[in-house]
Design an enzyme around this catalytic site. Structure first.
Site, PDB file in Angstrom:
ATOM      1  N   GLU A 110     -72.506  30.704 -49.013  1.00 31.73           N
ATOM      2  CA  GLU A 110     -71.558  29.905 -49.788  1.00 31.73           C
ATOM      3  C   GLU A 110     -70.431  30.768 -50.341  1.00 31.73           C
ATOM      4  O   GLU A 110     -70.622  31.954 -50.601  1.00 31.73           O
ATOM      5  CB  GLU A 110     -72.269  29.316 -51.011  1.00 31.73           C
ATOM      6  CG  GLU A 110     -73.498  28.527 -50.716  1.00 31.73           C
ATOM      7  CD  GLU A 110     -74.321  28.254 -51.969  1.00 31.73           C
ATOM      8  OE1 GLU A 110     -75.311  27.531 -51.853  1.00 31.73           O
ATOM      9  OE2 GLU A 110     -73.971  28.773 -53.053  1.00 31.73           O
ATOM     10  N   CYS A 130     -81.058  36.976 -51.033  1.00 33.58           N
ATOM     11  CA  CYS A 130     -81.004  38.194 -51.843  1.00 33.58           C
ATOM     12  C   CYS A 130     -82.424  38.704 -52.039  1.00 33.58           C
ATOM     13  O   CYS A 130     -83.346  37.920 -52.234  1.00 33.58           O
ATOM     14  CB  CYS A 130     -80.354  37.913 -53.193  1.00 33.58           C
ATOM     15  SG  CYS A 130     -80.195  39.387 -54.225  1.00 33.58           S
ATOM     16  N   CYS A 134     -84.596  37.965 -58.835  1.00 28.13           N
ATOM     17  CA  CYS A 134     -84.423  37.541 -60.237  1.00 28.13           C
ATOM     18  C   CYS A 134     -84.981  36.114 -60.363  1.00 28.13           C
ATOM     19  O   CYS A 134     -84.559  35.226 -59.617  1.00 28.13           O
ATOM     20  CB  CYS A 134     -82.956  37.581 -60.640  1.00 28.13           C
ATOM     21  SG  CYS A 134     -82.191  39.182 -60.333  1.00 28.13           S
ATOM     22  N   CYS A 137     -82.832  32.697 -60.599  1.00 26.17           N
ATOM     23  CA  CYS A 137     -81.729  32.502 -59.662  1.00 26.17           C
ATOM     24  C   CYS A 137     -82.199  31.816 -58.378  1.00 26.17           C
ATOM     25  O   CYS A 137     -83.198  32.217 -57.782  1.00 26.17           O
ATOM     26  CB  CYS A 137     -81.128  33.869 -59.360  1.00 26.17           C
ATOM     27  SG  CYS A 137     -80.128  33.936 -57.884  1.00 26.17           S
ATOM     28  N   CYS A 361     -75.023  30.409 -57.731  1.00 28.83           N
ATOM     29  CA  CYS A 361     -75.136  30.926 -56.378  1.00 28.83           C
ATOM     30  C   CYS A 361     -76.430  30.451 -55.718  1.00 28.83           C
ATOM     31  O   CYS A 361     -77.479  30.381 -56.332  1.00 28.83           O
ATOM     32  CB  CYS A 361     -75.054  32.443 -56.369  1.00 28.83           C
ATOM     33  SG  CYS A 361     -76.470  33.288 -57.052  1.00 28.83           S
TER      34      CYS A 361
HETATM   35  S1  SF4 Z   1     -79.131  36.912 -59.711  1.00 30.26           S
HETATM   36 FE1  SF4 Z   1     -79.748  36.131 -57.677  1.00 30.26          FE
HETATM   37  S2  SF4 Z   1     -78.163  36.808 -56.235  1.00 30.26           S
HETATM   38 FE2  SF4 Z   1     -77.926  38.001 -58.140  1.00 30.26          FE
HETATM   39  S3  SF4 Z   1     -79.144  39.860 -57.767  1.00 30.26           S
HETATM   40 FE3  SF4 Z   1     -80.534  38.436 -58.811  1.00 30.26          FE
HETATM   41  S4  SF4 Z   1     -81.590  37.344 -57.141  1.00 30.26           S
HETATM   42 FE4  SF4 Z   1     -79.786  38.359 -56.254  1.00 30.26          FE
END
Ligand code: SF4
Length: 373
Positions: A110, A130, A134, A137, A361
């Site tokens: 995206e 990713c 986290c 997210c 995101c």
């Molecule tokens: S917030 Fe999401 S995209 Fe950003 S580093 Fe952590 S897991 Fe990855």
């Protein structure tokens, strides 16, 4: 929660084998060599770069300085289409537009285009998924699919620049002004492709888009080896460190890579970057209700940052569907800001564009994947 192995990716043979090569994968010098290797005179590379970066043209039939019978072939070889628009969703009266792109292998990523009164910013993805894990997210929940090539990253930026130039956002044609690497992925875990993309943004026409490095923001969850490498590049982009809490205990959970590089080490690396480039860095802090928004944490953050050249960007969390993590109460957010300001720390609360369109995101890609599955 398993921790990813963190190495900066300078060469990615798996991805390199799969993704078609694009002019944007190479330095300006290499592009000339590539043109020659493909059987074209070297100057054709400069001509194609001019059409791609300066004119933002994706229609080879208009490339009148290249013989008509050669145009399609040279375009196919030097600027193959790497991203295909699946759908766009707009909100904020059309001034926020999220584009979902399909890559050549079906992977979805995206980008988000945001028009403000004085600028247009595009937020782009550097990885599909990713690996940083986290827990708050959407992208992190799906894990890492693969790194994007410099061509795939640059294509998102050039598409955004083209949309701006074509007047696709309300308000008429405008120049793309800012690029933030804050979409899907951890940019510094895909180091070389991200740096090639940064140079494609900042190199003057016709080698790049000619946008100032100051208008480019590279974010990281705190890969210290990547920040140190970036410091050596001598290119003064804005560094954004996603801290999300000032204490290691909570950060080990919120940002699992913290157990590899703790807050002290991350801030020391960011200070090193600031010292070398003279650029104030930004601390990204997603405010999460009852998790990291207590006043004692604001106090601790204020004490950590009061003598540093850093700016805090508070981000009201964009909740992921079905997640227990949600945005802070207004009064807690206001108190958090007040305490930070009492330490003289510059702070802004980020405008949360795109809430109605799964703006955080990974959410649109996750929704699309669910639809496809
Ligand atoms: S917030 Fe999401 S995209 Fe950003 S580093 Fe952590 S897991 Fe990855």
């Amino acid at each position: 929660m398993s921790l990813p192995e963190i190495k900066l990716v300078f060469d990615d043979p798996v991805q390199r084998k799969k993704v078609p090569k694009h002019l944007a994968d190479y330095s300006p010098e290499e592009r000339r060599d590539v043109a020659k290797a493909l059987g074209f005179p070297a100057f054709r590379a400069t001509q194609v770069s001019t059409h791609y970066f300066a004119h933002l043209s994706d229609d080879p039939q208009t490339w009148s300085d290249i013989p008509a019978q050669m145009r399609q072939s040279i375009a196919d070889q030097l600027t193959p289409k790497l991203i295909e628009l699946v759908r766009s969703v707009s909100c904020d009266a059309g001034t926020t537009r999220k584009d979902l792109w399909k890559l050549h292998d079906g992977v979805l990523v995206e980008s988000v285009l945001m028009r403000y009164t004085d600028r247009v910013t595009v937020c782009i993805s550097s990885q599909a998924g990713c690996g940083m894990n986290c827990p708050f997210c959407a992208t992190g929940q799906a894990g890492l699919t693969r790194n994007l090539s410099a061509g795939e990253i640059t294509e998102q930026i050039v598409a955004a620049a083209r949309a701006c130039a074509n007047g696709e956002l309300p308000g008429g044609p405008i120049r793309l002004s800012n690029i933030v690497f804050m979409g899907m992925g951890e940019p510094l875990a895909n180091y070389n492709a991200v740096m090639r993309s940064v140079r494609n943004i900042t190199d003057p026409n016709p080698d790049g888009l000619g946008i100032s490095a100051r208008s480019v923001t590279v974010s990281t969850v705190g890969l210290v080896n990547g920040i140190e490498k970036l410091t050596e590049e001598g290119i003064a982009v804005t560094l954004a460190v996603s801290l999300h809490t000032p204490d290691d205990e909570l950060r080990d959970t919120l940002v699992p890579i913290n157990s590899r590089w703790n807050i002290k080490e991350v801030l020391a690396a960011a200070d090193g970057y600031e010292k070398r480039t003279g650029r104030r860095y930004s601390i990204e802090y997603a405010l999460i209700r009852d998790i990291n928004d207590q006043s004692w944490r604001s106090d601790l953050l204020g004490r950590l940052l009061k003598n540093r050249n850093a700016h805090v960007n508070l981000i009201p969390l964009n909740p992921t569907p079905g997640s227990k993590w949600t945005a802070s109460r207004r009064e807690d957010e206001a108190e958090f800001v007040r305490i930070l300001e009492s330490y003289g720390v510059p702070v802004t609360v980020r405008d949360t564009r795109g809430r109605e369109i799964d703006g955080a995101c990974g959410q649109l890609a996750a929704a699309e994947k669910t639809r496809i599955d």
